[in-house]
Design a protein around this motif. Structure first.
Motif, PDB file in Angstrom:
ATOM      1  N   PHE A 103       0.858  -1.184   0.000  1.00 57.95           N
ATOM      2  CA  PHE A 103       0.000   0.000   0.000  1.00 57.95           C
ATOM      3  C   PHE A 103       0.896   1.237   0.000  1.00 57.95           C
ATOM      4  O   PHE A 103       1.783   1.366   0.847  1.00 57.95           O
ATOM      5  N   SER A 104       0.644   2.166  -0.910  1.00 56.34           N
ATOM      6  CA  SER A 104       1.467   3.376  -0.981  1.00 56.34           C
ATOM      7  C   SER A 104       0.621   4.539  -1.471  1.00 56.34           C
ATOM      8  O   SER A 104      -0.373   4.357  -2.172  1.00 56.34           O
ATOM      9  N   ASN A 105       1.044   5.766  -1.095  1.00 58.34           N
ATOM     10  CA  ASN A 105       0.375   6.938  -1.666  1.00 58.34           C
ATOM     11  C   ASN A 105       0.950   7.297  -3.025  1.00 58.34           C
ATOM     12  O   ASN A 105       0.438   8.182  -3.706  1.00 58.34           O
ATOM     13  N   GLY A 106       2.047   6.636  -3.416  1.00 59.23           N
ATOM     14  CA  GLY A 106       2.580   6.772  -4.761  1.00 59.23           C
ATOM     15  C   GLY A 106       3.344   8.040  -5.056  1.00 59.23           C
ATOM     16  O   GLY A 106       3.725   8.275  -6.208  1.00 59.23           O
ATOM     17  N   THR A 107       3.610   8.861  -4.045  1.00 54.25           N
ATOM     18  CA  THR A 107       4.227  10.165  -4.316  1.00 54.25           C
ATOM     19  C   THR A 107       5.747  10.158  -4.241  1.00 54.25           C
ATOM     20  O   THR A 107       6.386  11.143  -4.618  1.00 54.25           O
ATOM     21  N   ARG A 108       6.320   9.069  -3.742  1.00 57.42           N
ATOM     22  CA  ARG A 108       7.786   9.023  -3.625  1.00 57.42           C
ATOM     23  C   ARG A 108       8.322   7.642  -4.039  1.00 57.42           C
ATOM     24  O   ARG A 108       9.246   7.108  -3.481  1.00 57.42           O
ATOM     25  N   PHE A 109       7.676   7.090  -5.053  1.00 62.13           N
ATOM     26  CA  PHE A 109       7.979   5.746  -5.539  1.00 62.13           C
ATOM     27  C   PHE A 109       8.924   5.871  -6.728  1.00 62.13           C
ATOM     28  O   PHE A 109       8.510   6.077  -7.860  1.00 62.13           O
ATOM     29  N   SER A 110      10.216   5.707  -6.498  1.00 66.54           N
ATOM     30  CA  SER A 110      11.192   5.837  -7.580  1.00 66.54           C
ATOM     31  C   SER A 110      11.179   4.602  -8.476  1.00 66.54           C
ATOM     32  O   SER A 110      10.775   3.516  -8.056  1.00 66.54           O
ATOM     33  N   ARG A 111      11.649   4.775  -9.706  1.00 62.99           N
ATOM     34  CA  ARG A 111      11.739   3.638 -10.616  1.00 62.99           C
ATOM     35  C   ARG A 111      12.738   2.604 -10.083  1.00 62.99           C
ATOM     36  O   ARG A 111      12.518   1.398 -10.222  1.00 62.99           O
ATOM     37  N   GLN A 112      13.800   3.078  -9.473  1.00 63.54           N
ATOM     38  CA  GLN A 112      14.788   2.158  -8.918  1.00 63.54           C
ATOM     39  C   GLN A 112      14.164   1.259  -7.859  1.00 63.54           C
ATOM     40  O   GLN A 112      14.395   0.045  -7.845  1.00 63.54           O
ATOM     41  N   LEU A 113      13.367   1.849  -6.968  1.00 60.03           N
ATOM     42  CA  LEU A 113      12.694   1.058  -5.949  1.00 60.03           C
ATOM     43  C   LEU A 113      11.734   0.058  -6.592  1.00 60.03           C
ATOM     44  O   LEU A 113      11.680  -1.109  -6.196  1.00 60.03           O
ATOM     45  N   ALA A 114      10.963   0.518  -7.577  1.00 56.27           N
ATOM     46  CA  ALA A 114      10.009  -0.365  -8.257  1.00 56.27           C
ATOM     47  C   ALA A 114      10.723  -1.546  -8.899  1.00 56.27           C
ATOM     48  O   ALA A 114      10.247  -2.687  -8.843  1.00 56.27           O
ATOM     49  N   GLU A 115      11.869  -1.297  -9.511  1.00 60.85           N
ATOM     50  CA  GLU A 115      12.624  -2.369 -10.155  1.00 60.85           C
ATOM     51  C   GLU A 115      13.205  -3.331  -9.129  1.00 60.85           C
ATOM     52  O   GLU A 115      13.227  -4.546  -9.342  1.00 60.85           O
ATOM     53  N   GLN A 116      13.676  -2.811  -7.999  1.00 64.92           N
ATOM     54  CA  GLN A 116      14.221  -3.672  -6.951  1.00 64.92           C
ATOM     55  C   GLN A 116      13.123  -4.567  -6.356  1.00 64.92           C
ATOM     56  O   GLN A 116      13.352  -5.759  -6.098  1.00 64.92           O
ATOM     57  N   LEU A 117      11.952  -3.997  -6.132  1.00 69.17           N
ATOM     58  CA  LEU A 117      10.845  -4.771  -5.591  1.00 69.17           C
ATOM     59  C   LEU A 117      10.386  -5.829  -6.594  1.00 69.17           C
ATOM     60  O   LEU A 117      10.026  -6.950  -6.206  1.00 69.17           O
ATOM     61  N   TRP A 118      10.407  -5.493  -7.870  1.00 71.52           N
ATOM     62  CA  TRP A 118      10.036  -6.459  -8.910  1.00 71.52           C
ATOM     63  C   TRP A 118      11.019  -7.626  -8.919  1.00 71.52           C
ATOM     64  O   TRP A 118      10.631  -8.779  -9.055  1.00 71.52           O
ATOM     65  N   GLU A 119      12.294  -7.327  -8.748  1.00 70.76           N
ATOM     66  CA  GLU A 119      13.335  -8.357  -8.779  1.00 70.76           C
ATOM     67  C   GLU A 119      13.171  -9.378  -7.659  1.00 70.76           C
ATOM     68  O   GLU A 119      13.507 -10.559  -7.834  1.00 70.76           O
ATOM     69  N   VAL A 120      12.663  -8.940  -6.498  1.00 69.57           N
ATOM     70  CA  VAL A 120      12.472  -9.898  -5.400  1.00 69.57           C
ATOM     71  C   VAL A 120      11.100 -10.560  -5.449  1.00 69.57           C
ATOM     72  O   VAL A 120      10.782 -11.384  -4.594  1.00 69.57           O
ATOM     73  N   GLY A 121      10.279 -10.185  -6.441  1.00 69.74           N
ATOM     74  CA  GLY A 121       9.041 -10.913  -6.662  1.00 69.74           C
ATOM     75  C   GLY A 121       7.743 -10.171  -6.440  1.00 69.74           C
ATOM     76  O   GLY A 121       6.660 -10.736  -6.642  1.00 69.74           O
ATOM     77  N   GLY A 143      -0.115  18.647  -5.436  1.00 66.84           N
ATOM     78  CA  GLY A 143       0.883  17.938  -6.210  1.00 66.84           C
ATOM     79  C   GLY A 143       0.857  16.433  -6.061  1.00 66.84           C
ATOM     80  O   GLY A 143       1.575  15.719  -6.786  1.00 66.84           O
ATOM     81  N   SER A 144       0.040  15.905  -5.158  1.00 69.76           N
ATOM     82  CA  SER A 144       0.035  14.467  -4.912  1.00 69.76           C
ATOM     83  C   SER A 144      -0.567  13.681  -6.080  1.00 69.76           C
ATOM     84  O   SER A 144      -0.142  12.563  -6.369  1.00 69.76           O
ATOM     85  N   PHE A 145      -1.535  14.269  -6.759  1.00 68.06           N
ATOM     86  CA  PHE A 145      -2.193  13.564  -7.868  1.00 68.06           C
ATOM     87  C   PHE A 145      -1.206  13.290  -8.995  1.00 68.06           C
ATOM     88  O   PHE A 145      -1.090  12.153  -9.482  1.00 68.06           O
ATOM     89  N   ALA A 146      -0.488  14.314  -9.424  1.00 63.29           N
ATOM     90  CA  ALA A 146       0.444  14.169 -10.546  1.00 63.29           C
ATOM     91  C   ALA A 146       1.515  13.126 -10.240  1.00 63.29           C
ATOM     92  O   ALA A 146       1.860  12.289 -11.085  1.00 63.29           O
ATOM     93  N   LYS A 147       2.042  13.148  -9.019  1.00 64.47           N
ATOM     94  CA  LYS A 147       3.094  12.191  -8.644  1.00 64.47           C
ATOM     95  C   LYS A 147       2.537  10.768  -8.593  1.00 64.47           C
ATOM     96  O   LYS A 147       3.171   9.823  -9.070  1.00 64.47           O
ATOM     97  N   ALA A 148       1.357  10.615  -8.004  1.00 62.73           N
ATOM     98  CA  ALA A 148       0.772   9.285  -7.878  1.00 62.73           C
ATOM     99  C   ALA A 148       0.402   8.713  -9.244  1.00 62.73           C
ATOM    100  O   ALA A 148       0.628   7.522  -9.510  1.00 62.73           O
ATOM    101  N   LEU A 149      -0.157   9.550 -10.113  1.00 60.38           N
ATOM    102  CA  LEU A 149      -0.546   9.055 -11.442  1.00 60.38           C
ATOM    103  C   LEU A 149       0.692   8.670 -12.252  1.00 60.38           C
ATOM    104  O   LEU A 149       0.682   7.676 -12.991  1.00 60.38           O
ATOM    105  N   GLN A 150       1.764   9.428 -12.097  1.00 63.89           N
ATOM    106  CA  GLN A 150       3.019   9.077 -12.756  1.00 63.89           C
ATOM    107  C   GLN A 150       3.510   7.712 -12.270  1.00 63.89           C
ATOM    108  O   GLN A 150       4.002   6.892 -13.059  1.00 63.89           O
TER     109      GLN A 150
END
Length: 371
Positions: A103-121, A143-150
């Motif tokens: 569960f996340s608000n999606g406003t500080r979710f970097s691509r690097q973090l997303a890729e690392q989490l994907w790698e562990v499953g 500004g939360s909407f734009a970041k979360a939608l991205q």
């Protein structure tokens, strides 16, 4: 005496085919959402990595005892504030071969973090949005909407299954249907619930009964690229046929929540403590959780033929003064689902016998498998 002992054991032993655990990793959050149910809780220190892993171990130990592999939903606060998030997800997915939802608000979710989490499953992420940008930012911050939608687009690009969580109030209800339709091509899952009158939600206006009916009818009739699930169980009472495919309120039945301090609740908005993470079997087989699993409810909910497919929302029942009481926001009366007290008693006895026979067969099957 022997028969009574067996009945008592069977009454306690009913186990779902699936259960989920919402595990709060921290109280800290980078947003201050208007409807946050956690806003009134005193902040506890963020548990260290080893402690969270120990709690995860306890959950899977309970799962083994029950013969079920649980799903763990990592929540907060904002989980991406934890530097050990990847390690915690890995502990669930790789150490225990389980499954996880973040569960996340999606406003500080970097691509690097997303890729690392994907790698562990990790494959499932839930992002919160409240509607079009002006409405969302009014609730969740500028500004939360734009970041979360991205983040949503980025996660979909990487292959994640993304859920959009929407808390429905009188303010965002008028734009809800068009908002969902606009995001439908992204092939998402929409998790929709009415605002709870707890925490910050006590200051927000809920939808009317007519709007609740409209929401339920829309969800039942929905046919799109995305899927829709309404958390509030009373929506299924608009259609008894549809209701029979539903499991209703999950609180205590196939779900519980472990808070930051280790306290256990049937669900987190339901501020009713039932135990501690250090004794999950004691919590699970305790009187409150057993009664919730059996849907041994009072008032209108106890006399409803849909009680095993709905059960009412326990948050609303507790707000009225009785955890096991009735949730009168539904439409069961007009659809002829409410029984007389005598009919209700006969119905409950019949249902309980059915549950016990089914669980006895399950227990016998489990023993044969173990042999």
């Amino acid at each position: 005496m022997r028969r009574e002992t067996l009945d008592a054991r069977l009454a306690q032993a009913i186990v779902p085919d699936y259960f989920s655990v919402q595990m709060h990793l921290l109280h800290a959050c980078n947003l201050k959402c208007a409807h946050c149910y956690d806003i009134d809780h005193p902040s506890s220190a963020m548990p260290p990595t080893a402690e969270i892993k120990r709690r995860i171990d306890n959950v899977f130990a309970l799962g083994r005892q029950l013969g079920v592999v649980p799903d763990i939903h990592l929540s907060g606060g904002e989980p991406t504030l934890r530097r050990d998030l990847v390690a915690l997800v890995s502990h669930i997915l790789q150490t225990h071969n389980g499954d996880a939802l973040l569960f996340s608000n999606g406003t500080r979710f970097s691509r690097q973090l997303a890729e690392q989490l994907w790698e562990v499953g990790l494959r499932f992420v839930q992002i919160s949005l409240e509607g079009p940008e002006p409405l969302n930012d009014d609730v969740r911050g500028h500004g939360s909407f734009a970041k979360a939608l991205q983040t949503v687009h980025m996660l979909r690009e990487l292959g994640y299954r993304v859920t959009i969580s929407i808390t429905v109030t009188a303010k965002n209800f008028p734009s809800l249907f068009s908002f969902v339709a606009g995001l439908d091509p992204l092939q998402l899952h929409f998790h929709i619930r009415e605002v709870f009158a707890v925490g910050g939600g006590t200051d927000l206006q809920a939808i009317t009964s007519a709007e609740r009916r409209q929401l339920a009818q829309w969800a039942v009739a929905w046919r799109g690229e995305s899927s829709i699930g309404i958390e509030d169980p009373v929506h299924c009472s608009v259609s008894p046929d549809y209701a029979r495919s539903q499991a209703g309120c999950v609180a205590g039945r196939n779900h519980f929540c472990i808070d930051v301090d280790g306290a256990v609740f049937p669900c987190r908005p339901l501020g009713y403590r039932v135990g501690h993470v250090d004794d999950l079997p004691g919590m699970w087989f305790g009187e409150v959780m057993t009664r919730l699993r059996h849907r041994a409810l009072d008032g209108q909910c106890g006399r409803c033929q849909l009680r095993h497919h709905c059960g009412g929302c326990r948050v609303h029942a507790l707000a009225a003064g009785n955890l096991f009481g009735e949730d009168t926001r539904c439409f069961a009366s007009e659809s002829g689902q409410l029984m007389t007290p005598l009919q209700g008693k006969v119905f409950r006895v019949t249902q309980d016998i059915g549950w016990r026979v089914a669980e006895a067969r399950r227990m016998v099957g489990t023993l044969r498998t173990r042999r």
